[in-house]
Design an enzyme around this catalytic site. Sequence first.
Site, PDB file in Angstrom:
ATOM      1  N   ASN A   1     -84.828 -64.056  11.820  1.00  0.00           N
ATOM      2  CA  ASN A   1     -83.707 -63.144  11.590  1.00  0.00           C
ATOM      3  C   ASN A   1     -84.017 -62.041  10.590  1.00  0.00           C
ATOM      4  O   ASN A   1     -83.189 -61.153  10.378  1.00  0.00           O
ATOM      5  CB  ASN A   1     -82.483 -63.919  11.085  1.00  0.00           C
ATOM      6  CG  ASN A   1     -82.015 -64.969  12.070  1.00  0.00           C
ATOM      7  OD1 ASN A   1     -82.633 -66.027  12.175  1.00  0.00           O
ATOM      8  ND2 ASN A   1     -80.942 -64.705  12.792  1.00  0.00           N
TER       9      ASN A   1
ATOM     10  N   VAL B   1     -81.982 -57.093   9.330  1.00  0.00           N
ATOM     11  CA  VAL B   1     -81.382 -58.420   9.211  1.00  0.00           C
ATOM     12  C   VAL B   1     -80.577 -58.692  10.482  1.00  0.00           C
ATOM     13  O   VAL B   1     -79.629 -57.965  10.786  1.00  0.00           O
ATOM     14  CB  VAL B   1     -80.479 -58.530   7.969  1.00  0.00           C
ATOM     15  CG1 VAL B   1     -79.852 -59.922   7.883  1.00  0.00           C
ATOM     16  CG2 VAL B   1     -81.268 -58.224   6.700  1.00  0.00           C
ATOM     17  N   CYS B   2     -80.974 -59.719  11.201  1.00  0.00           N
ATOM     18  CA  CYS B   2     -80.337 -60.037  12.474  1.00  0.00           C
ATOM     19  C   CYS B   2     -79.323 -61.160  12.264  1.00  0.00           C
ATOM     20  O   CYS B   2     -79.693 -62.300  12.008  1.00  0.00           O
ATOM     21  CB  CYS B   2     -81.408 -60.467  13.475  1.00  0.00           C
ATOM     22  SG  CYS B   2     -80.944 -60.245  15.182  1.00  0.00           S
ATOM     23  N   LEU B   3     -78.041 -60.828  12.346  1.00  0.00           N
ATOM     24  CA  LEU B   3     -76.985 -61.806  12.084  1.00  0.00           C
ATOM     25  C   LEU B   3     -75.721 -61.376  12.818  1.00  0.00           C
ATOM     26  O   LEU B   3     -75.335 -60.204  12.781  1.00  0.00           O
ATOM     27  CB  LEU B   3     -76.716 -61.889  10.578  1.00  0.00           C
ATOM     28  CG  LEU B   3     -75.853 -63.041  10.059  1.00  0.00           C
ATOM     29  CD1 LEU B   3     -76.539 -64.389  10.272  1.00  0.00           C
ATOM     30  CD2 LEU B   3     -75.556 -62.855   8.578  1.00  0.00           C
TER      31      LEU B   3
END
Length: 440
Positions: free
Chosen positions: A260, A267-269
């Site tokens: 992530n 930022v992968c969320l």
Amino acid sequence: MNQPWRISAMDPDVVEISPPPIASGSRTRKPRQAVISEVIDVEEYEFRNNVADKKNKGKAIQDTSSFDHKPFSHLASEAVPMELDDYAMFQAILNSHNIPTDVEVVMSTQPRSHNIAMVPSLHSGPFKVDNCATSSRLIAAEVISSAQANFLRDFKRFDTVDDFSDHHFASQGKASKQHAKGWVKKVQSDWKILENDLPETIFVRACESRMDLLRAVIIGAEGTPYSDGLFFFDIQFSDTYPSAPPKVHYHAGGLRINPNLYNCGKVCLSLLGTWTGNTRESWIPEESTMLQLLVSIQALILNQKPYFNEPGYEQSKGTESGELVSEAYSENIFILSLKTMVYSMRKPPKHFEEFVRSHYFMRAHDIVKACNAYKNGAPLGSMVKGGVQDVSETSKRGSDKFMAEVACFMKTVVDEFVKLGVKELQEKQKPLTKRSILSG
């Protein structure tokens, strides 16, 4: 009557030494100036106990006749048997450790006696040393450790700063920009929540002149491949906040330490809208907060088994093959986490420079103990506060590749800790010689 000495963290070119009491039949020794090879500017850092002479703005040894001021809560007015040569060396040690400007160390000028240093507030009793030079270094180590501990204790979890010139989103906006009252009210509400409810392992700085900017650091949790590491995030409240989630950039240093967290800083969320998720995992304008976002990054991203964060891989969680791949992935992440530590120590983000230094100074021994255990076969995540946990009760063992990589990178990590002032690690890393083996 013996007069105590006070060592303040000031500049070496204004070192002043008042002469000690002259004993009968002895010669008066001229004051010596400590020779310092490098001086680091520490004027920007302040301690709450403001007792140093700020007019001098340097490191100096000053004479005093009382012990009324005790800048370190754990340092008593102990008797340290040193002469002027030892003071010069002690001053050099303190200078090399970048002690903040306002810090003072109180000592007395009692004569040498059996080479015993009394430190009642730091030890249960006196400790014997081989010579006064060793005594000086031991006392200096206690002083420096106390200074770092006090700094971390007083470092606020949330605070405001004047500027963020090195912030990732600094160029996206202006200090003069006028925001809607509703936006300002929501941001101030987030500030208040952060000030009151941040956990012990998350620290945030907000910018007074740019209310849209935040910087946060998260300390890696025990039992994870991120343990004891510092992970920094730059955050910007969008113009439409809270209708839209904030923007977040991770200080990656070119390293991808999680599925992530990209090496470019993305930022992968789902909470940020950078990944798909169900409604409850997405940003909800009426409910979601900055605190929720930071805690989610800590719990959902910097977790014990980051391999399963990768989409589709969570289906193999709990299976033999999936767990084996996860362990290998986490071993690689631990090496990248060590590299992130080095990156942070070499290039600490603004307003967290002294925090980074103090954090790693205090955690250095535990980190090295963990590395030593891992290079000797302990499974990753088995280290808790410097001790191996339940290794005898499990057949798990770190891979040969992991043990070799830890051993290979340890020297770089230790070298950075030594630069911070953890000098004793340098001695522990020295290879044994024939003379040291015979003397031991």
